[in-house]
Write a protein that holds these residues in place. Structure first.
Motif, PDB file in Angstrom:
ATOM      1  N   LEU A 115     -89.752 -26.671 -61.020  1.00 30.89           N
ATOM      2  CA  LEU A 115     -88.997 -27.235 -62.133  1.00 30.89           C
ATOM      3  C   LEU A 115     -89.033 -26.337 -63.367  1.00 30.89           C
ATOM      4  N   ALA A 116     -90.166 -25.739 -63.665  1.00 36.04           N
ATOM      5  CA  ALA A 116     -90.292 -24.917 -64.871  1.00 36.04           C
ATOM      6  C   ALA A 116     -89.326 -23.737 -64.836  1.00 36.04           C
ATOM      7  N   GLU A 119     -85.627 -24.967 -65.095  1.00 35.97           N
ATOM      8  CA  GLU A 119     -85.266 -25.302 -66.474  1.00 35.97           C
ATOM      9  C   GLU A 119     -85.094 -24.042 -67.315  1.00 35.97           C
ATOM     10  N   LYS A 120     -85.902 -23.027 -67.056  1.00 37.12           N
ATOM     11  CA  LYS A 120     -85.778 -21.760 -67.795  1.00 37.12           C
ATOM     12  C   LYS A 120     -84.446 -21.096 -67.504  1.00 37.12           C
ATOM     13  N   LEU A 122     -81.654 -22.459 -66.465  1.00 37.21           N
ATOM     14  CA  LEU A 122     -80.578 -23.237 -67.067  1.00 37.21           C
ATOM     15  C   LEU A 122     -80.515 -23.012 -68.570  1.00 37.21           C
ATOM     16  N   ALA A 123     -81.678 -23.020 -69.213  1.00 31.28           N
ATOM     17  CA  ALA A 123     -81.721 -22.840 -70.663  1.00 31.28           C
ATOM     18  C   ALA A 123     -81.305 -21.429 -71.066  1.00 31.28           C
ATOM     19  N   ARG A 128     -77.774 -25.979 -69.388  1.00 31.31           N
ATOM     20  CA  ARG A 128     -78.575 -27.177 -69.106  1.00 31.31           C
ATOM     21  C   ARG A 128     -77.827 -28.464 -69.457  1.00 31.31           C
ATOM     22  N   HIS A 129     -77.048 -28.442 -70.534  1.00 29.52           N
ATOM     23  CA  HIS A 129     -76.392 -29.659 -71.014  1.00 29.52           C
ATOM     24  C   HIS A 129     -75.324 -30.198 -70.064  1.00 29.52           C
ATOM     25  N   VAL A 134     -81.627 -33.014 -63.098  1.00 33.73           N
ATOM     26  CA  VAL A 134     -82.162 -31.782 -62.510  1.00 33.73           C
ATOM     27  C   VAL A 134     -83.359 -32.167 -61.649  1.00 33.73           C
ATOM     28  N   SER A 136     -86.268 -30.900 -58.702  1.00 34.39           N
ATOM     29  CA  SER A 136     -86.966 -29.756 -58.123  1.00 34.39           C
ATOM     30  C   SER A 136     -87.584 -30.124 -56.785  1.00 34.39           C
TER      31      SER A 136
END
Length: 223
Positions: A115-116, A119-120, A122-123, A128-129, A134, A136
């Motif tokens: 997940l980390a 998320e990175k 996507l960001a 991400r928005h 999301v 994992s």
């Protein structure tokens, strides 16, 4: 009627499969200089056990696949946050996500990655928005090709499996989505020998998703 599109991450939104393959290759060569890249190509898109079983066979130094994977996570995976995922981002993804959103399609991401790092990615790429959800693979006991992650994602969105289109690239991912009872659009990548026979559609690029019958009401793409 398609109400939701669920995207895979690696190999779909980011062209990361070769990046990860090369990292595994460099790690394996440290254990056995005779390992070739070709030996490790079948590791792409597999579960941890399937992938690292192949690495263990190639390395052939007495270490079990679990031991090799644990060391890889300790030495290599920890460096993932420093990797430049913007350079391998498929820029057309932004347009596709925006247009699907405008059509009222709900968007989710279901990745086997942690997940980390998901998320990175996507960001870092500013997308991400777009995603309502999301998910994992680290949250599940069984990895793709088991359909668990896709069944969970649909249930969390409150939509039926038959109302979901999944965008995948690998054999395991395509199989997982098919077993979940969802339509599958396979992004064509012939570098790794993926089997796309269970996909409902093949797309040469992400933008082709917008031309699928579910979103145009006409025509069709190759199965």
């Amino acid at each position: 009627m398609i109400r939701a599109v669920i995207f895979d991450m690696d190999g779909v939104l980011v062209d990361s499969e070769m990046l990860y393959l090369n990292l595994r290759y460099q790690f394996a060569k440290e254990k056995n200089p005779g390992v070739t890249l070709e030996e490790l190509i079948p590791t792409v898109g597999r579960s941890s056990e399937g992938s690292w079983g192949i690495v263990a066979k190639a390395v052939h130094n007495g270490m079990r696949w679990q031991e090799l994977l644990a060391e890889y996570k300790e030495k290599v995976v920890v460096t993932y946050p420093s990797l430049d995922f913007t350079s391998i981002f498929r820029e057309e993804a932004r347009e596709v996500l925006q247009k699907l959103k405008e059509k009222g399609i709900r968007l989710a991401l279901a990745s086997s990655n942690g997940l980390a790092i998901v998320e990175k990615i996507l960001a870092d790429n500013g997308i991400r928005h777009y995603f309502e959800l999301v998910v994992s693979g680290e949250s599940f006991y069984r990895s793709k090709p088991d359909p668990e992650i896709y069944i969970h994602t649909a249930a969390s969105l409150g939509v039926g499996a038959g109302e979901c289109l999944v965008v995948e690239d690998s054999t395991a991912g395509i199989t997982a989505a098919h077993r979940a009872g969802m339509q599958v659009a396979a992004l064509v990548d012939d570098r790794f020998g993926f089997d796309r026979s269970l996909a409902d559609f093949e797309v040469g690029r992400l933008r082709d998703i917008l031309e699928l019958p579910a979103f145009t009401g006409k025509g069709s793409l190759a199965r």
